[in-house]
Design a protein around this motif. Structure first.
Motif, mmCIF file in Angstrom:
data_model
loop_
_atom_site.group_PDB
_atom_site.id
_atom_site.type_symbol
_atom_site.label_atom_id
_atom_site.label_comp_id
_atom_site.label_asym_id
_atom_site.label_seq_id
_atom_site.Cartn_x
_atom_site.Cartn_y
_atom_site.Cartn_z
ATOM 1 N N ILE A 60 0.793 -1.190 0.135
ATOM 2 C CA ILE A 60 0.119 0.088 -0.022
ATOM 3 C C ILE A 60 0.929 1.304 0.030
ATOM 4 O O ILE A 60 0.495 2.315 -0.057
ATOM 5 C CB ILE A 60 -1.038 0.217 1.355
ATOM 6 C CG1 ILE A 60 -0.294 -0.072 2.387
ATOM 7 C CG2 ILE A 60 -1.868 -1.234 1.115
ATOM 8 C CD1 ILE A 60 -1.275 0.099 3.855
ATOM 9 N N THR A 62 2.116 3.287 2.260
ATOM 10 C CA THR A 62 1.678 4.413 3.200
ATOM 11 C C THR A 62 2.588 5.729 3.175
ATOM 12 O O THR A 62 3.853 5.580 3.418
ATOM 13 C CB THR A 62 1.147 4.022 4.501
ATOM 14 O OG1 THR A 62 0.243 2.790 4.184
ATOM 15 C CG2 THR A 62 0.853 5.153 5.491
ATOM 16 N N GLU A 65 -1.530 9.291 7.040
ATOM 17 C CA GLU A 65 -2.751 8.451 7.766
ATOM 18 C C GLU A 65 -2.341 7.204 8.463
ATOM 19 O O GLU A 65 -3.238 6.281 7.773
ATOM 20 C CB GLU A 65 -3.863 8.722 6.723
ATOM 21 C CG GLU A 65 -4.438 9.956 6.644
ATOM 22 C CD GLU A 65 -5.903 9.967 5.973
ATOM 23 O OE1 GLU A 65 -6.734 9.340 6.430
ATOM 24 O OE2 GLU A 65 -5.818 10.787 5.065
ATOM 25 N N TYR A 68 -4.840 4.740 10.201
ATOM 26 C CA TYR A 68 -6.157 4.495 9.375
ATOM 27 C C TYR A 68 -5.754 3.425 8.549
ATOM 28 O O TYR A 68 -6.437 2.475 8.084
ATOM 29 C CB TYR A 68 -6.757 5.677 8.736
ATOM 30 C CG TYR A 68 -8.048 5.318 7.780
ATOM 31 C CD1 TYR A 68 -9.191 5.204 8.278
ATOM 32 C CD2 TYR A 68 -7.650 5.296 6.467
ATOM 33 C CE1 TYR A 68 -10.244 5.054 7.658
ATOM 34 C CE2 TYR A 68 -8.660 4.728 5.895
ATOM 35 C CZ TYR A 68 -10.151 4.867 6.247
ATOM 36 O OH TYR A 68 -11.272 4.356 5.600
ATOM 37 N N GLU A 69 -4.546 3.799 7.441
ATOM 38 C CA GLU A 69 -4.359 2.976 6.464
ATOM 39 C C GLU A 69 -3.883 1.547 6.981
ATOM 40 O O GLU A 69 -4.393 0.294 6.240
ATOM 41 C CB GLU A 69 -3.230 3.326 5.509
ATOM 42 C CG GLU A 69 -3.784 4.786 4.732
ATOM 43 C CD GLU A 69 -2.940 5.137 3.565
ATOM 44 O OE1 GLU A 69 -1.981 4.305 3.287
ATOM 45 O OE2 GLU A 69 -3.317 6.134 2.883
ATOM 46 N N THR A 95 2.229 3.547 12.062
ATOM 47 C CA THR A 95 2.024 2.155 11.414
ATOM 48 C C THR A 95 2.728 0.837 12.257
ATOM 49 O O THR A 95 1.980 -0.059 12.452
ATOM 50 C CB THR A 95 2.562 2.214 9.932
ATOM 51 O OG1 THR A 95 4.101 2.598 10.030
ATOM 52 C CG2 THR A 95 1.934 3.108 9.169
#
Length: 207
Positions: A60, A62, A65, A68-69, A95
């Motif tokens: 992804i 990241t 955010e 959230y992610e 994260t």
């Protein structure tokens, strides 16, 4: 050393079919950023239940955010999620905390980062650090030399993954070197005429 196969730029049905076909052979199935951008977490949320051997990595990448992610990615049943190492340290901290809370893995993509930047993020001891040669870069990439230099510069980092034009020769050399946890192969497997046969060849040279 583990084999991770990246599946990119394919229709959703082909992506899922290929992931399932590779599942019995490889260690990690990666769903590439292009597929995730095209189809999203919702379309991929049932994929993990169809894999019975391989871990699932969702690339992804990241940038912000992070909380959230990463929660959304792990809710989609990923085992490993990626974050860009050049981002704000606060994003990486968030994260990493989500990954630790979920007992999952965070993969830090080191693309285009300087040694000075990497030195500032070595405190994520359980994270996987990915040496990632850019798909768009025209510079040559020598995987074993890059890993050796990285290990010498950052001896506290124990979990290293390598991506970027890996072929059978470089995969075998990385396995013999013994400093890499994960070798990531994309087109040489997913883009071949017989991905399953190609994956088996890579497994033979790295195990």
């Amino acid at each position: 050393m583990k084999l991770q196969v990246a599946i990119d730029r394919k229709p959703l049905n082909e992506t899922i079919a290929l992931a399932k076909a590779l599942d019995p052979v490889v260690d990690i199935v990666e769903i590439g950023t292009s597929v995730i951008k095209d189809f999203g977490f919702v379309a991929l949320k049932d994929l993990k239940s169809q894999l019975h051997h391989a871990q699932l990595l969702l690339d992804i990448k990241t940038n912000d955010e992070g909380d959230y992610e990463f929660k959304a990615g792990f809710d989609a049943k990923a085992d490993i999620l990626t974050v860009m190492g050049a981002m704000d340290h606060a994003t990486l901290s968030k994260t990493y905390q989500v990954a630790q809370d979920r007992k999952k893995d965070m993969f830090i993509d080191l693309m285009a980062m300087s040694e000075q930047q990497i030195a500032q993020i070595t405190d994520f001891h359980q994270a996987i650090f990915g040496l990632h040669h850019s798909h768009d870069s025209s510079q040559n990439f020598a995987p074993t030399d890059s890993v050796a230099a990285f290990h010498e510069q950052f001896p506290s980092i124990k979990r290293v993954a390598v991506a970027g034009g890996i072929n059978l020769t470089s995969a075998k050399a990385l396995a013999a070197q013994g400093l890499t946890e994960i070798v990531i192969v994309g087109g040489a497997i997913a883009g071949s005429d017989d991905p399953l046969a190609s994956a088996k060849e890579f497994m033979e040279v790295i195990k």
